[in-house]
Every structure is written in C-alpha cells, then in structure tokens.
Design an enzyme around this catalytic site. Structure first.
Site, mmCIF file in Angstrom:
data_model
loop_
_atom_site.group_PDB
_atom_site.id
_atom_site.type_symbol
_atom_site.label_atom_id
_atom_site.label_comp_id
_atom_site.label_asym_id
_atom_site.label_seq_id
_atom_site.Cartn_x
_atom_site.Cartn_y
_atom_site.Cartn_z
ATOM 1 N N ASP A 251 131.763 -8.591 52.721
ATOM 2 C CA ASP A 251 130.781 -9.749 51.780
ATOM 3 C C ASP A 251 130.477 -9.468 50.529
ATOM 4 O O ASP A 251 130.792 -10.203 49.705
ATOM 5 C CB ASP A 251 129.673 -9.933 52.749
ATOM 6 C CG ASP A 251 129.832 -10.403 54.229
ATOM 7 O OD1 ASP A 251 131.224 -10.295 54.577
ATOM 8 O OD2 ASP A 251 129.098 -10.748 54.990
ATOM 9 N N TYR B 41 120.922 -17.027 63.727
ATOM 10 C CA TYR B 41 122.192 -17.038 62.485
ATOM 11 C C TYR B 41 122.110 -18.140 61.554
ATOM 12 O O TYR B 41 122.120 -19.513 62.295
ATOM 13 C CB TYR B 41 123.475 -16.596 63.204
ATOM 14 C CG TYR B 41 124.444 -16.496 62.318
ATOM 15 C CD1 TYR B 41 124.509 -15.322 61.737
ATOM 16 C CD2 TYR B 41 125.665 -17.402 61.723
ATOM 17 C CE1 TYR B 41 125.565 -14.881 60.956
ATOM 18 C CE2 TYR B 41 126.378 -17.276 60.952
ATOM 19 C CZ TYR B 41 126.521 -16.022 60.300
ATOM 20 O OH TYR B 41 127.339 -15.798 59.269
ATOM 21 N N TYR C 160 124.538 -11.370 64.884
ATOM 22 C CA TYR C 160 125.739 -12.090 64.888
ATOM 23 C C TYR C 160 126.081 -12.657 66.207
ATOM 24 O O TYR C 160 126.825 -12.083 67.106
ATOM 25 C CB TYR C 160 126.997 -11.158 64.530
ATOM 26 C CG TYR C 160 126.710 -10.250 63.318
ATOM 27 C CD1 TYR C 160 126.775 -11.044 61.780
ATOM 28 C CD2 TYR C 160 126.874 -8.877 63.077
ATOM 29 C CE1 TYR C 160 126.620 -10.123 60.796
ATOM 30 C CE2 TYR C 160 126.674 -8.279 61.945
ATOM 31 C CZ TYR C 160 126.744 -8.917 60.945
ATOM 32 O OH TYR C 160 126.607 -8.320 59.485
ATOM 33 N N GLU D 173 126.261 -0.231 62.815
ATOM 34 C CA GLU D 173 127.089 -1.262 62.159
ATOM 35 C C GLU D 173 127.789 -0.537 61.031
ATOM 36 O O GLU D 173 129.102 -0.557 60.909
ATOM 37 C CB GLU D 173 126.420 -2.547 61.647
ATOM 38 C CG GLU D 173 127.347 -3.421 61.071
ATOM 39 C CD GLU D 173 126.477 -4.619 60.419
ATOM 40 O OE1 GLU D 173 125.304 -4.496 60.633
ATOM 41 O OE2 GLU D 173 127.138 -5.689 59.907
HETATM 42 C C1 DGY Z 1 127.528 -12.314 58.001
HETATM 43 O O1 DGY Z 1 127.050 -13.295 58.167
HETATM 44 O O2 DGY Z 1 126.906 -11.491 57.603
HETATM 45 C C2 DGY Z 1 128.846 -12.235 58.270
HETATM 46 O O3 DGY Z 1 129.344 -11.045 57.597
HETATM 47 C C3 DGY Z 1 129.568 -13.325 57.654
HETATM 48 O O4 DGY Z 1 130.884 -13.391 58.141
#
Ligand code: DGY
Length: 424
Positions: free
Chosen positions: A165, A85, A33, A395
């Site tokens: 998610d 990303y 991230y 996480e």
């Molecule tokens: C991801 O990319 O996994 C995030 O949770 C999106 O916000």
C-alpha cells in the site's frame, strides 16, 4: 533470549489459522482485516495444506467463487458484515455477489495451486481441473485489462492492487494525482494499530480518491487502466505473474489444454520485455516505473528480487542485480527490508516503507534456491525463523531490531512458518 521450540510454534500456528477461520475462508487477522483477502488466502492455503489438504482446497475454491465475469479475482471478498474495517462493501459498490472490492491483488494463486496439487495428486486432481479455467481467465484479465497499448508491463491501478500500500514506489505517482474532491471518511485501522506503523492520512485520501474514480467508471477496468489517475508498472505483480504463468503452463500440460497452453506461452514471451522496462541502470535493480510518464521510483524495494522467483532467464544485468541483493541483505540485522535501508525514505516500522514481510522473503528465497544460491536462501530462511521464534506471528517486523509490528496472530505469517520456516 528465550526462543520458542519449533513444536510449540507449529501448534500456535495451527491455532492461529483455525481461530481466524470463518467458515470456508480465513481472515488475515481479526478486526484489522475482517474479510477474505486474495493473496493472503493463497498463502494461508499453503499453510493449511500442511495439515488439512481438503480445507486448503476449499480456501482456494471460495476465493474463486467470487471471481468477476470479466475474469478478475478481487482483492477483498466481503462475505460477513464487519464494523471494524473501512472501506467496506457499501463504499466500493461493485454490485458483485458476494460483494467484493473493485481492484485485484498479486496473482500468486496458480503457483500455490500447483504446489498443493503436487503434495497429493489424488486429492488435488478434481480441484485442479475446476480451477484451471478460472486461473486462466484471471491471468488473461491481467494481460488484457492491465496492459497499456504498446507495452508489455502489467500496470497496477491502485496501491492496494500491488499489496504494498504505502511503498515509496507510489510516492511520485500518488503526488501527481490532482484531487480537489472533498472526501470525508473515517479511518478505522487507526483504532487498532498505531499510526506510526500505518499509511499516512494524505495517502489514505489518495486511496479513497482512486476508489471513487473506479466507482465512477462503473468499475470499467479497461478505462481505469487506460485513462485513470494511477498506472504504475510494479516489479511485484510483474514477477509474481511471470512465475504464475510458468506454473499455469505446467498445469495446462498436465490437463492437455493445448489451446490455453499456446496463449500462456504468448504471455510468457512478453515477460522479458516487461522486465527490461523495469530495469534501472542507475539503481542496479528492477524498480517500479510510472507508466504515464516513464519515471522510475527513487529507490529499491524488496520485490525487485522477485526476479529470482520469476526465473528471469538471460538478463545481462544478473551480476549487478546480485550485488544489489547482497548489499540489501547485509545492511540490516534482519533481512530483507521492504525498502532500501540506505535511502532517506526508509522507515523500519512503517508498513511497506522498511519492515520485513515474510511472504516476500519466502518467494525470494525459493527463487534463489532455483539458481543454486543456497547459502543466501538459507540465510533468509534463518532470519525468518529468528523473527518468529523471538516475537511470534506478526504482520511485519522491524529489520533493525526484529520487533513484531502491525496485526498480531497473523494468518500468512503462521502459514509461512508451517509451509517453509519450521523444521518439524
Ligand atoms: C488495508 O486496508 O490496509 C489493506 O492493505 C487494503 O488491502
């Protein structure tokens, strides 16, 4: 089993927050991230406030410097270029400066702002004055752009907006999406984390389909909520916003903002209705509900218990919900799993389908304390301490054996340690 001392963990947590810092904002973790995330940044600010108040305020100000004209605070702010990303700023194409994503995230900010202000009112007084209208406009955006006529529950219009998610809460609405579009994209998260801990490819296809839908509307948020393929009432967003509205009301009183105060009181008056919409008599809990067809999700998520954090006042269902909480807490070695461990969809390592998330534990435990339920609140905190002491700053964690999962050196976990779980 050798546990690390609180002192060593404090040092490590500060090191993580400092090393994930990227100028005036902090990454949730590197590579996975590599930008600023909305609710991550707010929990991070709470962690930073334990050792550097000015830096904490800067984190919050920077998030709101990217606020949209219509009031939305976006879920990702793309300030630097990063190649690790997907989907990056060019995929979103929101035409914002700095570039952002097109959806929002749980509005925890007002509650954190009030907490940090109370730590040192002299340092906080100017910051709170500048931030108040921004927080107010964001909450107003939720109450206008994310409600469907006739109902008071706030909708999430993308699983990413909920912050959870791949929760089973979204399975039914996501399966209803009829996407024939040929989408070709390359997931980069799987270069970093094993697929067993991440959402599936078919879920990603729906995530990107929804992103493309939003883009096609020119990021018209009213249209996305009214006509879009996904509009689900989420206990997470509804309860976090309810609590944030109470904290914003306190801020409006501090600043003598009477007109704003009246509007916030109106929002608060809707909240009990929204909570009733989420209550399931058969599951004995507050659960997600698809606004398009009124269908409840088939199981219970940890965010059900954010009702305590929200301070739901006189619900007739309090005792029944409390029994559900106790069962949830006792069913796994480490509480609170993100999804009911007795449900067939429970998966102890797959992101929001079972693992423990410490930010949710923190909010629930805070809420329970306000009800005088100190014993369970302490039980939750103790589990969080054990998870971090044994494994470090991950996480999320496996509720059955405590192992750390997902990203490492994770900022909000370090922040939760400093702000709440550490004894030093
Ligand atoms: C991801 O990319 O996994 C995030 O949770 C999106 O916000």
């Amino acid at each position: 089993m050798k546990y690390k001392s609180d002192y060593d963990l404090d040092k490590e947590a500060i090191r993580i927050l400092r090393s994930n810092e990227w100028g005036g904002y902090t990454l949730p973790t590197q590579k996975l991230y590599p930008y600023q995330w909305n609710w991550d940044s707010m929990f991070i600010a709470l962690g930073l406030a334990q050792f550097d108040l000015n830096r904490a305020w800067l984190e919050i100000e920077n998030l709101f410097n990217s606020q949209w004209q219509n009031g939305m605070a976006a879920h990702i702010i793309f300030r630097n270029k990063a190649s690790t990303y997907f989907p990056g700023p060019e995929v979103w194409d929101t035409k914002q400066n700095p570039p952002t994503s097109g959806y929002s995230q749980p509005p925890i900010a007002a509650s954190i702002v009030l907490k940090i202000y109370n730590m040192n009112k002299d340092i906080g007084s100017n910051f709170i004055k500048n931030l108040f209208p921004k927080l107010f406009n964001w909450h107003k955006w939720f109450h206008t752009m994310r409600v469907i006529s006739g109902g008071h529950a706030i909708a999430v219009t993308h699983p990413w907006e909920s912050g959870r998610d791949n929760s089973p809460d979204w399975d039914e609405p996501i399966n209803n999406i009829n996407s024939n579009a040929e989408l070709s994209f390359n997931r980069l998260d799987l270069n970093l984390i094993d697929q067993s801990m991440r959402p599936s490819d078919s879920e990603y296809e729906k995530y990107i389909y929804l992103l493309e839908y939003g883009k096609k509307t020119g990021w018209d948020h009213a249209q996305i909520t009214r006509d879009g393929p996904f509009a689900v009432a989420d206990p997470g967003i509804n309860f976090i916003l309810l609590r944030a509205n109470k904290d914003l009301l306190t801020i409006s009183e501090l600043l003598n903002k009477n007109k704003h105060k009246a509007e916030i009181e109106k929002w608060l008056s809707y909240s009990e209705n929204a909570a009733n919409y989420l209550w399931s008599d058969s599951l004995n809990a507050y659960v997600a509900r698809n606004i398009r067809n009124d269908v409840y999700t088939s199981g219970i998520s940890n965010v059900s218990f954010l009702s305590y954090y929200a301070g739901i006042s006189d619900s007739i269902n309090v005792d029944r919900h409390y029994s559900t909480l106790i069962k949830f807490i006792n069913n796994t070695k480490y509480c609170i799993p993100s999804f009911d461990s007795e449900h067939h969809k429970f998966n102890p390592i797959k992101y929001w389908r079972g693992p423990v998330w410490l930010i949710i534990n923190y909010m629930i435990a805070e809420g329970l304390k306000n009800y005088g339920l100190n014993e369970i609140s302490n039980r939750i905190r103790n589990d969080v301490r054990m998870l971090i002491k044994r494994n470090g700053f991950f996480e999320y964690y496996n509720p059955l054996n405590g192992s750390g999962l997902g990203g490492k050196n994770f900022s909000w976990t370090a922040a939760i340690w400093l702000a709440w779980a550490s004894d030093s």
